[in-house]
Design a protein around this motif. Structure first.
Motif, mmCIF file in Angstrom:
data_model
loop_
_atom_site.group_PDB
_atom_site.id
_atom_site.type_symbol
_atom_site.label_atom_id
_atom_site.label_comp_id
_atom_site.label_asym_id
_atom_site.label_seq_id
_atom_site.Cartn_x
_atom_site.Cartn_y
_atom_site.Cartn_z
ATOM 1 N N GLU A 227 0.764 -0.956 -0.140
ATOM 2 C CA GLU A 227 -0.037 -0.032 -0.174
ATOM 3 C C GLU A 227 0.978 1.177 0.209
ATOM 4 O OE1 GLU A 227 -4.069 -1.520 2.365
ATOM 5 O OE2 GLU A 227 -2.529 -0.418 3.367
ATOM 6 N N GLU B 246 -5.379 -17.643 2.996
ATOM 7 C CA GLU B 246 -4.459 -16.904 3.818
ATOM 8 C C GLU B 246 -3.573 -17.677 4.315
ATOM 9 O OE1 GLU B 246 -6.204 -13.938 6.506
ATOM 10 O OE2 GLU B 246 -4.000 -13.186 6.824
ATOM 11 N N LEU C 13 -6.812 -7.770 -3.097
ATOM 12 C CA LEU C 13 -7.417 -9.141 -2.926
ATOM 13 C C LEU C 13 -8.611 -9.138 -4.093
ATOM 14 C CD1 LEU C 13 -6.602 -9.566 0.960
ATOM 15 C CD2 LEU C 13 -5.379 -10.160 -1.062
ATOM 16 N N THR C 14 -9.434 -8.355 -3.710
ATOM 17 C CA THR C 14 -10.583 -8.419 -4.502
ATOM 18 C C THR C 14 -10.366 -8.589 -6.195
ATOM 19 O OG1 THR C 14 -12.040 -7.076 -3.290
ATOM 20 C CG2 THR C 14 -12.752 -7.242 -5.239
ATOM 21 N N THR D 51 -5.958 -0.153 -1.892
ATOM 22 C CA THR D 51 -5.893 -0.575 -0.530
ATOM 23 C C THR D 51 -5.871 -2.257 -0.534
ATOM 24 O OG1 THR D 51 -8.309 -1.161 -0.401
ATOM 25 C CG2 THR D 51 -7.775 0.967 0.394
ATOM 26 N N GLN D 52 -5.524 -2.902 0.348
ATOM 27 C CA GLN D 52 -5.251 -4.550 0.669
ATOM 28 C C GLN D 52 -6.601 -5.069 0.137
ATOM 29 O OE1 GLN D 52 -3.446 -7.234 3.763
ATOM 30 N NE2 GLN D 52 -5.654 -7.039 4.412
ATOM 31 N N HIS D 53 -7.815 -4.707 0.763
ATOM 32 C CA HIS D 53 -9.064 -5.244 0.011
ATOM 33 C C HIS D 53 -9.325 -5.164 -1.408
ATOM 34 C CE1 HIS D 53 -13.075 -6.557 0.395
ATOM 35 N NE2 HIS D 53 -13.570 -5.357 -0.371
ATOM 36 N N GLU D 54 -8.888 -4.167 -2.031
ATOM 37 C CA GLU D 54 -9.009 -3.677 -3.512
ATOM 38 C C GLU D 54 -8.160 -4.868 -3.952
ATOM 39 O OE1 GLU D 54 -10.142 0.574 -4.559
ATOM 40 O OE2 GLU D 54 -8.535 0.563 -2.888
ATOM 41 N N THR E 145 -3.902 0.183 5.864
ATOM 42 C CA THR E 145 -5.443 -0.401 6.037
ATOM 43 C C THR E 145 -5.246 -1.582 7.224
ATOM 44 O OG1 THR E 145 -5.363 -1.679 4.309
ATOM 45 C CG2 THR E 145 -6.107 0.537 4.060
ATOM 46 N N ALA E 146 -4.169 -2.108 7.236
ATOM 47 C CA ALA E 146 -4.124 -3.142 8.457
ATOM 48 C C ALA E 146 -2.705 -3.321 8.893
ATOM 49 C CB ALA E 146 -4.295 -4.538 7.502
#
Length: 371
Positions: free
Chosen positions: A230, A263, A252-253, A247-250, A291-292
């Motif tokens: 990030e 994971e 991974l998505t 972001t990490q979420h984006e 973000t994490a």
């Protein structure tokens, strides 16, 4: 000697070696070495085992998220640590339980004495007589010429930065047309006996977020590991924009449209969380400092090229080792280094507070802090 932390722009005194900074010397410690040989544990219980050593603030690229193309104020040559000074700090750190030394920059391969640095660090031992690991983060441009000598000297692992596979985009992002040189460095590392070889890619909205799957596939094809990062507020121009950060979420998505992600447990103090791709053996990592955050497990300290100790990448306080290192014929230098290491560790905060409204970006850019 007194440990002196330096907050950029002003100096603040810190108590001399006493109390928790003046623990009894461990068996076998150098004479007068107060505390040498005891673990580096901060007030939050984190044991420190990793020291990132920046060898130079100069680089052969000018990545937009790191440094401006022109007008850089380079560190004075006289302030750059010599090999002897680097090794002296590292020897005390190893006695205090540091087991991994990662060489960074700027670009560490610009140091003409880089092979000597690796060889001398690789020869260090810890308090139990065990060896240490020497790793490196590089842009890879000089790896084809230098890697054989580095491996012979004791280099254990290498991370290479690669944000895009598109030549025009690479030139715009780094302000240098050197993609083929970087790819040659990756090929050299992949063909060597070093494992794992890791690629670091900073994910940026509107810049390379359409290449995430392509970058992972490139890593798989070359039997190396990709880690997305990030984008963090560490550019010298202080132009970081949270909205441009992917972001990490984006991440991974996006990857989940191509692979099934599982994971990997047991991350420990590693900065990257990892996921198996379609059950393995290949993995992808994400360093989600924004973000994490993983501050609760952080075991890292940093030494800048001009001799400043930092307990966090985002710290605004530095602990100046140069006066200690350059005191002529002082037999207590090792004790002074040890006290400074412990003062630095003692001053470490619970986290970097990027998400706090009062967060202040470090005055130094990433190239001057060390990657």
């Amino acid at each position: 000697m007194t440990a002196i932390p330096v907050t950029i722009g002003r100096r603040m005194p810190v108590p001399a070696a006493s109390g928790s900074l003046g623990a009894p010397a461990a068996p076998g410690a150098a004479p007068g070495a107060v505390g040498v040989g005891l673990p580096l544990v901060d007030s939050h219980g984190r044991v420190h085992r990793d020291l990132r050593i920046s060898l130079t603030d100069r680089c052969s690229l000018r990545c937009t998220y790191c440094m401006p193309e022109q007008g850089n104020e380079w560190l004075a040559k006289s302030s750059i640590l010599t090999v002897d000074e680097i090794v002296r700090v590292a020897r005390v750190a190893a006695a205090d339980g540091i087991t991994t030394f990662r060489l960074t920059g700027g670009e560490p391969l610009l140091r003409t004495d880089i092979v000597e640095v690796v060889a001398r660090l690789a020869g260090l031992t810890g308090p139990d007589g065990g060896g240490v690991e020497v790793a490196m983060t590089t842009n890879g441009i000089r790896l084809p010429q230098l890697l054989p000598g580095l491996i012979a000297a004791g280099l254990s692992r290498v991370n290479i930065s690669l944000d895009t596979l598109d030549r025009d985009r690479f030139a715009a992002l780094t302000r240098r047309d050197r993609l083929e040189d970087v790819l040659a460095g990756i090929a050299a590392a992949a063909a060597s006996g070093l494992r794992p070889v890791k690629l670091n890619a900073v994910a940026m909205r509107g810049v390379n977020d359409d290449e995430l799957v392509q970058l992972v596939q490139f890593a798989i094809d070359h039997d190396v590991q990709l880690r997305f990062i990030e984008q963090m507020p560490l550019d010298a121009g202080h132009t970081w924009d949270r909205d441009r950060m992917v972001t990490q979420h984006e991440i991974l998505t996006t990857l989940a449209t191509r692979w099934t992600l599982t994971e990997v447990p047991g991350r420990g103090g590693a900065p990257a969380a990892r996921w198996l791709l379609d059950g393995g053996p290949h993995t992808v990592g994400v360093i989600a400092s924004v973000t994490a955050p993983f501050c609760g497990d952080c075991d890292r300290l940093r030494l800048t090229a001009d001799g400043q100790l930092r307990n966090c990448l985002f710290s605004t306080t530095e602990y100046d080792l140069l006066p200690t290192l350059r005191t002529p014929a002082d037999p207590s230098v090792d004790a002074g280094i040890d006290r400074m290491l412990r003062a630095c560790v003692k001053g470490k905060l619970p986290g970097h507070a990027i998400n706090d409204p009062a967060f202040l970006q470090p005055a130094r850019g990433m190239n001057a802090i060390g990657g």
